[in-house]
Design an enzyme around this catalytic site. Structure first.
Site, PDB file in Angstrom:
ATOM      1  CB  ILE A   1      15.260  -6.255   1.156  1.00  0.00           C
ATOM      2  CG1 ILE A   1      14.608  -6.887   2.399  1.00  0.00           C
ATOM      3  CG2 ILE A   1      14.819  -6.964  -0.127  1.00  0.00           C
ATOM      4  CD1 ILE A   1      13.122  -6.639   2.512  1.00  0.00           C
TER       5      ILE A   1
ATOM      6  CG  ASN B   1       3.283 -10.850  -9.661  1.00  0.00           C
ATOM      7  OD1 ASN B   1       2.905 -12.009  -9.724  1.00  0.00           O
ATOM      8  ND2 ASN B   1       4.421 -10.449 -10.195  1.00  0.00           N
TER       9      ASN B   1
ATOM     10  N   GLY C   1      11.408  -4.925  -9.815  1.00  0.00           N
ATOM     11  CA  GLY C   1      11.589  -4.334  -8.481  1.00  0.00           C
ATOM     12  C   GLY C   1      12.200  -5.281  -7.462  1.00  0.00           C
ATOM     13  CB  VAL C   2      11.724  -5.553  -3.786  1.00  0.00           C
ATOM     14  CG1 VAL C   2      10.249  -5.876  -3.581  1.00  0.00           C
ATOM     15  CG2 VAL C   2      12.559  -6.137  -2.660  1.00  0.00           C
ATOM     16  CG  ASP C   3       8.499 -10.544  -7.264  1.00  0.00           C
ATOM     17  OD1 ASP C   3       7.446 -10.621  -7.909  1.00  0.00           O
ATOM     18  OD2 ASP C   3       9.041 -11.518  -6.705  1.00  0.00           O
TER      19      ASP C   3
ATOM     20  N   GLY D   1       6.142   1.120  -5.200  1.00  0.00           N
ATOM     21  CA  GLY D   1       6.928   1.178  -6.449  1.00  0.00           C
ATOM     22  C   GLY D   1       6.000   1.059  -7.641  1.00  0.00           C
TER      23      GLY D   1
HETATM   24  N1  APR Z   1      15.683  -3.906  -1.641  1.00  0.00           N
HETATM   25  C1  APR Z   1      14.760  -3.148  -0.986  1.00  0.00           C
HETATM   26  N2  APR Z   1      13.791  -2.451  -1.617  1.00  0.00           N
HETATM   27  C2  APR Z   1      13.767  -2.523  -2.980  1.00  0.00           C
HETATM   28  C3  APR Z   1      14.687  -3.291  -3.724  1.00  0.00           C
HETATM   29  C4  APR Z   1      15.677  -3.998  -2.996  1.00  0.00           C
HETATM   30  N3  APR Z   1      16.602  -4.762  -3.614  1.00  0.00           N
HETATM   31  N4  APR Z   1      14.381  -3.138  -5.061  1.00  0.00           N
HETATM   32  C5  APR Z   1      13.333  -2.301  -5.122  1.00  0.00           C
HETATM   33  N5  APR Z   1      12.955  -1.915  -3.880  1.00  0.00           N
HETATM   34  C6  APR Z   1      11.895  -0.996  -3.465  1.00  0.00           C
HETATM   35  C7  APR Z   1      11.375  -0.041  -4.491  1.00  0.00           C
HETATM   36  O1  APR Z   1      12.288   1.036  -4.693  1.00  0.00           O
HETATM   37  C8  APR Z   1      10.100   0.409  -3.794  1.00  0.00           C
HETATM   38  O2  APR Z   1      10.400   1.395  -2.824  1.00  0.00           O
HETATM   39  O3  APR Z   1      10.758  -1.747  -3.092  1.00  0.00           O
HETATM   40  C9  APR Z   1       9.636  -0.865  -3.071  1.00  0.00           C
HETATM   41  C10 APR Z   1       8.457  -1.572  -3.725  1.00  0.00           C
HETATM   42  O4  APR Z   1       8.540  -1.415  -5.131  1.00  0.00           O
HETATM   43  P1  APR Z   1       8.246  -2.646  -6.135  1.00  0.00           P
HETATM   44  O5  APR Z   1       9.328  -3.638  -6.032  1.00  0.00           O
HETATM   45  O6  APR Z   1       7.936  -2.041  -7.465  1.00  0.00           O
HETATM   46  O7  APR Z   1       6.931  -3.326  -5.526  1.00  0.00           O
HETATM   47  P2  APR Z   1       5.396  -2.891  -5.607  1.00  0.00           P
HETATM   48  O8  APR Z   1       5.204  -1.444  -5.754  1.00  0.00           O
HETATM   49  O9  APR Z   1       4.766  -3.605  -4.434  1.00  0.00           O
HETATM   50  O10 APR Z   1       4.914  -3.570  -6.967  1.00  0.00           O
HETATM   51  C11 APR Z   1       4.871  -4.976  -7.032  1.00  0.00           C
HETATM   52  O11 APR Z   1       6.122  -5.020  -9.042  1.00  0.00           O
HETATM   53  O12 APR Z   1       8.117  -6.100  -9.220  1.00  0.00           O
HETATM   54  C12 APR Z   1       6.788  -6.215  -9.477  1.00  0.00           C
HETATM   55  O13 APR Z   1       6.360  -8.574  -9.348  1.00  0.00           O
HETATM   56  C13 APR Z   1       6.165  -7.340  -8.684  1.00  0.00           C
HETATM   57  O14 APR Z   1       4.119  -7.167  -9.863  1.00  0.00           O
HETATM   58  C14 APR Z   1       4.751  -6.882  -8.641  1.00  0.00           C
HETATM   59  C15 APR Z   1       4.867  -5.365  -8.483  1.00  0.00           C
END
Ligand code: APR
Length: 170
Positions: free
Chosen positions: A12, A25, A33-35, A120
């Site tokens: 993304i 969060n 992760g994506v954050d 995720g």
């Molecule tokens: N681009 C697109 N999607 C991504 C990317 C990226 N660069 N990196 C990870 N993802 C996907 C993951 O594979 C998953 O399918 O984003 C989706 C959401 O996963 P998470 O990032 O773990 O988010 P979430 O499940 O909402 O959990 C949020 O995780 O990273 C921490 O700070 C964040 O505490 C919060 C929690």
């Protein structure tokens, strides 16, 4: 209107759209992760702006600039942590998309990319989350006549297949 929705596999942070959505969060201080990917790509100014927002409750959304990202804006939304499905998780996830589209309407954003919020680290069951994401998106884009593009950017094949399948359902 639904033909403005597309599903891709990818990162993304690389998408050339007006706004990308971050699965954040409640602290809005970054994470994994994506954050983590979005904060790394945007640079330190993103965290500096996020700190001024003093957090974000689950189900709500906040907008910041995108800084070094191709996207002009980042819409940070906080998805629910899956706790078995009886703690209002579905409603909170619906709220995430509703609040993101409220910002799209307010800012007249023409193109937006979503990750798969909550599926995720927050362990929300994938098919259930995708159905919510697509259903609410289809409801909301009807109120956003200026909107030209909604992308779901999937980081892995399984997520991609679920989004493709459910977007193409009638
Ligand atoms: N681009 C697109 N999607 C991504 C990317 C990226 N660069 N990196 C990870 N993802 C996907 C993951 O594979 C998953 O399918 O984003 C989706 C959401 O996963 P998470 O990032 O773990 O988010 P979430 O499940 O909402 O959990 C949020 O995780 O990273 C921490 O700070 C964040 O505490 C919060 C929690």
């Amino acid at each position: 209107m639904n033909n403005i929705i597309s599903v891709i596999r990818g990162d993304i942070t690389k998408q050339v759209v007006e706004a990308i959505v971050n699965a954040a969060n409640t602290s809005l201080r970054g994470g994994g992760g994506v954050d983590g990917a979005i904060h790394r790509a945007a640079g330190p100014q993103l965290l500096q702006e996020c700190i001024t927002l003093k957090g974000c409750p689950t189900g709500e959304a906040r907008i910041t600039r995108g800084y070094q990202l191709p996207a002009e804006w980042v819409i940070h939304t906080v998805g629910p942590i899956w706790r078995g499905g009886k703690a209002g998780e579905d409603e909170r996830l619906r709220d995430c998309y509703i609040h993101c589209f409220e910002i799209v309407r307010e800012k007249k954003i023409r193109s937006i990319a979503f990750p798969s919020v909550s599926t995720g680290a927050y362990r929300f069951p994938l098919e259930r989350a995708v159905r919510i994401a697509i259903t609410v998106t289809k409801e909301c884009i009807a109120q956003c006549p200026h909107l030209e593009k909604v992308m779901f950017v999937c980081f892995d094949e399984t997520t991609y297949e679920w989004y493709q399948h459910i977007v193409s359902e009638k």
